[in-house]
Every structure is written in structure tokens, then in C-alpha cells.
Design a protein around this motif. Sequence first.
Motif, PDB file in Angstrom:
ATOM      1  N   THR A   1      -4.910   8.971  11.121  1.00  0.00           N
ATOM      2  CA  THR A   1      -4.115   8.499   9.998  1.00  0.00           C
ATOM      3  C   THR A   1      -3.572   7.126  10.368  1.00  0.00           C
ATOM      4  O   THR A   1      -2.958   6.960  11.428  1.00  0.00           O
ATOM      5  CB  THR A   1      -2.951   9.463   9.699  1.00  0.00           C
ATOM      6  OG1 THR A   1      -3.487  10.739   9.349  1.00  0.00           O
ATOM      7  CG2 THR A   1      -2.105   8.954   8.558  1.00  0.00           C
TER       8      THR A   1
ATOM      9  N   LEU B   1       0.855  -1.190   0.000  1.00  0.00           N
ATOM     10  CA  LEU B   1       0.000   0.000   0.000  1.00  0.00           C
ATOM     11  C   LEU B   1       0.890   1.239   0.000  1.00  0.00           C
ATOM     12  O   LEU B   1       1.761   1.385   0.861  1.00  0.00           O
ATOM     13  CB  LEU B   1      -0.883  -0.015   1.253  1.00  0.00           C
ATOM     14  CG  LEU B   1      -2.075   0.917   1.290  1.00  0.00           C
ATOM     15  CD1 LEU B   1      -3.062   0.576   0.189  1.00  0.00           C
ATOM     16  CD2 LEU B   1      -2.761   0.822   2.644  1.00  0.00           C
ATOM     17  N   ASP B   2       0.702   2.128  -0.970  1.00  0.00           N
ATOM     18  CA  ASP B   2       1.548   3.323  -1.037  1.00  0.00           C
ATOM     19  C   ASP B   2       0.772   4.615  -0.830  1.00  0.00           C
ATOM     20  O   ASP B   2       1.361   5.695  -0.788  1.00  0.00           O
ATOM     21  CB  ASP B   2       2.326   3.376  -2.355  1.00  0.00           C
ATOM     22  CG  ASP B   2       1.436   3.256  -3.577  1.00  0.00           C
ATOM     23  OD1 ASP B   2       0.203   3.325  -3.417  1.00  0.00           O
ATOM     24  OD2 ASP B   2       1.975   3.090  -4.685  1.00  0.00           O
ATOM     25  N   ASP B   3      -0.541   4.543  -0.689  1.00  0.00           N
ATOM     26  CA  ASP B   3      -1.337   5.732  -0.403  1.00  0.00           C
ATOM     27  C   ASP B   3      -1.416   5.969   1.101  1.00  0.00           C
ATOM     28  O   ASP B   3      -1.310   5.038   1.904  1.00  0.00           O
ATOM     29  CB  ASP B   3      -2.770   5.573  -0.939  1.00  0.00           C
ATOM     30  CG  ASP B   3      -2.820   5.493  -2.445  1.00  0.00           C
ATOM     31  OD1 ASP B   3      -2.054   6.234  -3.092  1.00  0.00           O
ATOM     32  OD2 ASP B   3      -3.600   4.692  -2.975  1.00  0.00           O
ATOM     33  N   THR B   4      -1.600   7.221   1.486  1.00  0.00           N
ATOM     34  CA  THR B   4      -1.883   7.524   2.884  1.00  0.00           C
ATOM     35  C   THR B   4      -3.316   7.108   3.191  1.00  0.00           C
ATOM     36  O   THR B   4      -4.230   7.377   2.412  1.00  0.00           O
ATOM     37  CB  THR B   4      -1.705   9.028   3.153  1.00  0.00           C
ATOM     38  OG1 THR B   4      -0.338   9.375   2.903  1.00  0.00           O
ATOM     39  CG2 THR B   4      -2.071   9.380   4.592  1.00  0.00           C
ATOM     40  N   ILE B   5      -3.511   6.455   4.323  1.00  0.00           N
ATOM     41  CA  ILE B   5      -4.820   5.918   4.696  1.00  0.00           C
ATOM     42  C   ILE B   5      -5.360   6.666   5.910  1.00  0.00           C
ATOM     43  O   ILE B   5      -4.654   6.849   6.905  1.00  0.00           O
ATOM     44  CB  ILE B   5      -4.713   4.410   5.016  1.00  0.00           C
ATOM     45  CG1 ILE B   5      -4.162   3.650   3.817  1.00  0.00           C
ATOM     46  CG2 ILE B   5      -6.087   3.857   5.426  1.00  0.00           C
ATOM     47  CD1 ILE B   5      -4.994   3.742   2.561  1.00  0.00           C
ATOM     48  N   LYS B   6      -6.605   7.098   5.807  1.00  0.00           N
ATOM     49  CA  LYS B   6      -7.278   7.787   6.909  1.00  0.00           C
ATOM     50  C   LYS B   6      -8.449   6.944   7.406  1.00  0.00           C
ATOM     51  O   LYS B   6      -9.186   6.367   6.605  1.00  0.00           O
ATOM     52  CB  LYS B   6      -7.817   9.147   6.445  1.00  0.00           C
ATOM     53  CG  LYS B   6      -6.794  10.087   5.825  1.00  0.00           C
ATOM     54  CD  LYS B   6      -5.871  10.697   6.851  1.00  0.00           C
ATOM     55  CE  LYS B   6      -4.975  11.752   6.211  1.00  0.00           C
ATOM     56  NZ  LYS B   6      -4.025  12.346   7.184  1.00  0.00           N
TER      57      LYS B   6
ATOM     58  N   ARG C   1      -2.266  -4.422  -0.627  1.00  0.00           N
ATOM     59  CA  ARG C   1      -3.531  -4.565  -1.352  1.00  0.00           C
ATOM     60  C   ARG C   1      -3.532  -5.929  -2.030  1.00  0.00           C
ATOM     61  O   ARG C   1      -2.674  -6.232  -2.852  1.00  0.00           O
ATOM     62  CB  ARG C   1      -3.691  -3.453  -2.392  1.00  0.00           C
ATOM     63  CG  ARG C   1      -3.972  -2.096  -1.791  1.00  0.00           C
ATOM     64  CD  ARG C   1      -4.315  -1.050  -2.840  1.00  0.00           C
ATOM     65  NE  ARG C   1      -3.167  -0.713  -3.679  1.00  0.00           N
ATOM     66  CZ  ARG C   1      -3.069  -1.006  -4.968  1.00  0.00           C
ATOM     67  NH1 ARG C   1      -4.038  -1.666  -5.587  1.00  0.00           N
ATOM     68  NH2 ARG C   1      -2.001  -0.649  -5.656  1.00  0.00           N
TER      69      ARG C   1
ATOM     70  N   ARG D   1       0.762   2.847   7.334  1.00  0.00           N
ATOM     71  CA  ARG D   1       0.614   1.920   6.212  1.00  0.00           C
ATOM     72  C   ARG D   1       1.716   0.872   6.157  1.00  0.00           C
ATOM     73  O   ARG D   1       1.670  -0.019   5.302  1.00  0.00           O
ATOM     74  CB  ARG D   1       0.568   2.700   4.902  1.00  0.00           C
ATOM     75  CG  ARG D   1       1.861   3.412   4.556  1.00  0.00           C
ATOM     76  CD  ARG D   1       1.689   4.333   3.372  1.00  0.00           C
ATOM     77  NE  ARG D   1       2.918   5.030   3.035  1.00  0.00           N
ATOM     78  CZ  ARG D   1       2.986   6.137   2.320  1.00  0.00           C
ATOM     79  NH1 ARG D   1       1.864   6.681   1.873  1.00  0.00           N
ATOM     80  NH2 ARG D   1       4.132   6.706   2.046  1.00  0.00           N
TER      81      ARG D   1
END
Length: 226
Positions: free
Chosen positions: A149, A134-139, A157, A152
Motif C-alpha cells: 500500500t 489524491l484521496d483514493d488508497t493506492i496499491k 493527480r 498517499r
Amino acid sequence: MSVGALLLAAGRGERLAAGVDKALAPLAGRPLFAWALEALQRTPAIAGIVVVGNPKKLEPALAAAGLAADRVVGWCAGGAERQHSVARGLAALPREFDMVVVHDGARALVTPALIARCIGEALEHGAAIAAVPLDDTIKRVRLMQVEATVPRAGLWRVQTPQVFRRDWLEEAHAGAHGIATDDAGLVEALGRPVRITSGDPLNFKITMPADLALAESWLASTQARH
């Protein structure tokens, strides 16, 4: 060990809005599911495939596109949920296959190389799944407001193919409680180890019209280069 595969092609695909069952949505001159079927058939380790979907629609669509089903050993209707479709496919897969590849027909850009990597890992470890970090920031969000936040690190995924020892997969489905979003979750619930195999960002699931357009564009560019 003999390797068989289940190609899941039973989804209705309302979000795709293609006017036909998702598996039959046109993609670069073929029905959607045919791309994944071709990749499975081009994987040397796979000796037989069961296509899970409506055979009265899928078989004629494949023939109309002029495509062979050389390694297809069975067709069966899907179930109400993905989990039920896998169970039906397992029941239809001949007993000679003791390793099982499960792949979603909506992941049309899967490659034989990725399938082969997953099979190799599963032969060694008993179970393996394709996944990408996973390379997106997750909220974490509640009522459209950020609560936190989520770190990650260590999050992946998950994709298909997912490959399992058949006895593990059958045991997992027989003992399932509730509906799981993937087969690895059921196998994990048994306490079995599941190996991560490096997936492919292009191996995305075609769910929305924009996904179909992206896949069409990619295939067109690939074919132009050849």
C-alpha cells in the motif's frame, strides 16, 4: 507579460469509440474541443490561442456549430505524440506571447476561473499546474497481487491547464529525452520550480464513453439551472 494558449485537440480517441476524431465527438450539441476553447476565450488574460489538431476538420466543425474563434491566432496539425503536438503549437504561437497556457481539449469542463488561477500562479512563480490531492488508497500491484500500500500523503493527480514561461517551456522541449506524459515533467527536469494550483474534480479528462456521458449529464444539469 502577454499570455497565449495551446489547445491540444489532435488525439484520435480510439477508447472513446465515438466514430470520429476525439476532438469532434459530440458533447451537448458541440464538438468536444469547443467547450475548452470557449473557456480559454472567456479568460481575460489570454490574448491568443493556437489550436493543435486537424484544421481541415476542426475549423469547419466550429463554424457548423455556430461558434466563434475570436482569439484563435493559429491552427496547426498535431504530432505523433502529445509532446510533439505541444512543440508544434509552440512553433506556431506568435513570438509576442511570453507566457504559455497548455490545455488538453479533452478536459471540456475546465472553467475560466481555474485557468485564471493557474496563470496568476505562473506569472508569480514561472510555472504552475492544476492538480487535485489524491484521496483514493493506492496499491502497488504485480501480476494482479498486491505488493504494498503506497502512502498517499503528498500525492496529487495532475490536470491541465499547465502554464509556463515560454523560455522555460521551449528550453524543456529542446532538451527533452524520451517522451514525457506532461509538460511539467519536462520543465521539472530542468530544475525549474513548478507551482501546484488547486484544480477541480470536474476538470476530468474525457477518455471513455462513460466520461462523455458524465460530462453530458453535468452540462445538461447546469444548463437546466440557468
